[in-house]
Design a protein around this motif. Structure first.
Motif, mmCIF file in Angstrom:
data_model
loop_
_atom_site.group_PDB
_atom_site.id
_atom_site.type_symbol
_atom_site.label_atom_id
_atom_site.label_comp_id
_atom_site.label_asym_id
_atom_site.label_seq_id
_atom_site.Cartn_x
_atom_site.Cartn_y
_atom_site.Cartn_z
ATOM 1 N N LEU A 3 6.314 0.314 -5.056
ATOM 2 C CA LEU A 3 4.971 0.667 -4.609
ATOM 3 C C LEU A 3 3.995 -0.484 -4.815
ATOM 4 O O LEU A 3 3.161 -0.775 -3.948
ATOM 5 N N ALA A 4 4.097 -1.145 -5.967
ATOM 6 C CA ALA A 4 3.199 -2.259 -6.252
ATOM 7 C C ALA A 4 3.431 -3.428 -5.309
ATOM 8 O O ALA A 4 2.497 -4.172 -4.991
ATOM 9 N N THR A 5 4.669 -3.578 -4.846
ATOM 10 C CA THR A 5 5.008 -4.708 -3.993
ATOM 11 C C THR A 5 4.611 -4.473 -2.533
ATOM 12 O O THR A 5 4.094 -5.374 -1.869
ATOM 13 N N VAL A 6 4.841 -3.256 -2.033
ATOM 14 C CA VAL A 6 4.673 -3.009 -0.593
ATOM 15 C C VAL A 6 3.360 -2.318 -0.251
ATOM 16 O O VAL A 6 3.045 -2.154 0.931
ATOM 17 N N ALA A 7 2.585 -1.921 -1.249
ATOM 18 C CA ALA A 7 1.378 -1.138 -0.958
ATOM 19 C C ALA A 7 0.322 -1.933 -0.213
ATOM 20 O O ALA A 7 -0.502 -1.360 0.512
ATOM 21 N N GLY A 8 0.310 -3.256 -0.390
ATOM 22 C CA GLY A 8 -0.661 -4.064 0.343
ATOM 23 C C GLY A 8 -1.816 -4.552 -0.508
ATOM 24 O O GLY A 8 -2.965 -4.502 -0.055
ATOM 25 N N GLY A 9 -1.531 -5.013 -1.707
ATOM 26 C CA GLY A 9 -2.579 -5.553 -2.570
ATOM 27 C C GLY A 9 -2.636 -4.838 -3.902
ATOM 28 O O GLY A 9 -2.034 -3.783 -4.099
ATOM 29 N N VAL A 10 -3.399 -5.423 -4.816
ATOM 30 C CA VAL A 10 -3.490 -4.893 -6.176
ATOM 31 C C VAL A 10 -4.126 -3.507 -6.183
ATOM 32 O O VAL A 10 -3.621 -2.569 -6.810
#
Length: 416
Positions: free
Chosen positions: A173-180
């Motif tokens: 989720l942290a990688t593909v969500a689209g930003g911090v």
């Protein structure tokens, strides 16, 4: 209702918990780990790099933020475990704290997403640790509340599988969500949704109001001290868990920076996700099987010892074979070792608890062995990386600490 439930709440269980209960508890456990490891694997490192003041190393920012959160975790876990022991709600001792913890954790993750300074980042992460540890303390205590000794390896295996799936899901989720910001929001939503089946569909044994211990602060704080002389098996088990977790924490703390600065991976974020996935596959291949096998033969120590030695070898690979294939092999071996350790060590810990009435508090004290390494690891790792030899020395130290922890399990006398 309360009279019938009292023996179940205050004595050792004899009937195995159902599959539906185990599945719901495992899903809730995994959801909490999403809330922790999306930040720990990816988001906090990216945020530290963005917010680090000029002249301040991103490693130092990340180390102090995660260290502060771990201090909060060490206090929150036994405190809320003790409070759940004393909760006489008609919904049970544990479920109200699970719900309060995950809702608070989701709010804290949203707050962390909006942090614009290092101080705000530290505050947000401390609140995440406070609230999610509230839920985790209650979930951990639910196992000895409901599961007999001879089944705890298997249940520990399912919880361990959920844990690593939570790590993978959080990292994904942290990688593909689209930003911090989007990553934090995605982790917050998953944490709440994954916990709802346990809270809504299953109830804990109820503690009758007349059996609730008084909530006196002095007595509550005094109860956090467990004498190693009176309970030596608990002390050795705690030290074993602490040292193995410290070695693992040292190995994982700077993984993103290791891929970026030592291996020079063009996509270090994606590299962390690949290594996490490899680790997850091998862990899932051992965590449930080891728990069932340990239950079947009635032994815990050989599994913990073997797992610790294997994790030592894996960490040594990061020190001696600093290539991408070496990192992949290390991740695979760490998964095998940590899978065995996660399920069997959990079962071992529940078998050295002093009293059924204080399971939440005692497991909270034991869980300090999970949180304290998160404080100690940054203190040890930052100077090693920056001044004492770099990543090769860091991973050599991690391997030595983990091996010592594995060997100390032989000092436990009451559990084979």
């Amino acid at each position: 209702m309360n009279r019938a439930a009292a023996p179940e709440a205050l004595t050792e269980p004899t009937e195995p918990a159902g599959r539906g209960w185990t599945a719901a508890l495992s899903l809730a456990n995994g959801a909490i780990w999403v809330g922790w490891y999306g930040p720990l694997q990816i988001l906090l490192a990216l945020q530290a790099a963005e917010l680090a003041p000029p002249g301040t190393a991103k490693e130092s920012v990340l180390a102090w933020v995660t260290g502060a959160g771990a201090v909060v975790s060490m206090v929150a876990n036994p405190l809320f475990g003790a409070l759940s022991d004393r909760t006489a709600s008609r919904f049970g001792r544990r479920a109200p704290w699970v719900l309060a913890g995950v809702l608070g954790g989701a709010g804290a993750l949203v707050l962390l997403a909006g942090a614009g300074t290092v101080a705000g980042m530290a505050l947000g992460w401390c609140l995440v640790q406070l609230t999610l540890n509230t839920a985790f303390a209650a979930i951990t205590a639910a196992v000895p509340d409901r599961v007999p000794h001879g089944r705890r390896g298997a249940v520990g295996g399912w919880l361990g599988a959920a844990q690593i799936l939570g790590v993978v899901a959080g990292t994904g989720l942290a990688t593909v969500a689209g930003g911090v910001v989007a990553g934090y929001l995605a982790c917050a939503g998953f944490t709440v949704l994954g916990t709802l089946p346990y809270v809504l569909l299953h109830r804990d044994p109820v503690l009758p109001a007349g059996r609730r211990p008084a909530l006196r602060l002095r007595a509550l704080l005094a109860g956090f001290t467990i004498s190693p002389r009176r309970h030596p098996d608990l002390a050795w088990a705690w030290l074993t868990r602490f040292l193995i977790n410290l070695g693992n924490a040292l190995a994982l703390l700077y993984l993103l920076y290791y891929l970026r600065d030592v291996l020079h991976r063009p996509d270090p974020d994606g590299g962390v996700l690949v290594l996490t996935a490899v680790n997850a596959v091998t862990l899932l291949g051992t965590v449930v099987v080891a728990g069932f096998w340990s239950d079947r033969i009635g032994r815990r120590q050989p599994f913990v010892l073997g797992a610790g030695v294997l994790m030592t070898v894996a960490t040594g690979l990061l020190a001696g074979w600093q290539t991408w294939p070496g990192a992949v092999c290390a991740a695979a071996l760490l998964g095998v070792g940590f899978g065995v350790f996660t399920s069997v060590d959990f079962a071992l810990m529940t078998q050295v608890l002093p009293a059924a009435a204080d399971r939440g508090k005692d497991l909270g004290v034991i869980n300090i062995a999970n949180a304290l390494p998160q404080v100690a690891a940054p203190v040890l790792a930052a100077p090693i990386v920056q001044h004492l030899g770099g990543y090769r020395v860091l991973y050599g130290v991690a391997a030595g600490i983990g091996l010592l922890g594995a060997l100390l399990v032989r000092r436990i006398r009451g559990v084979a």
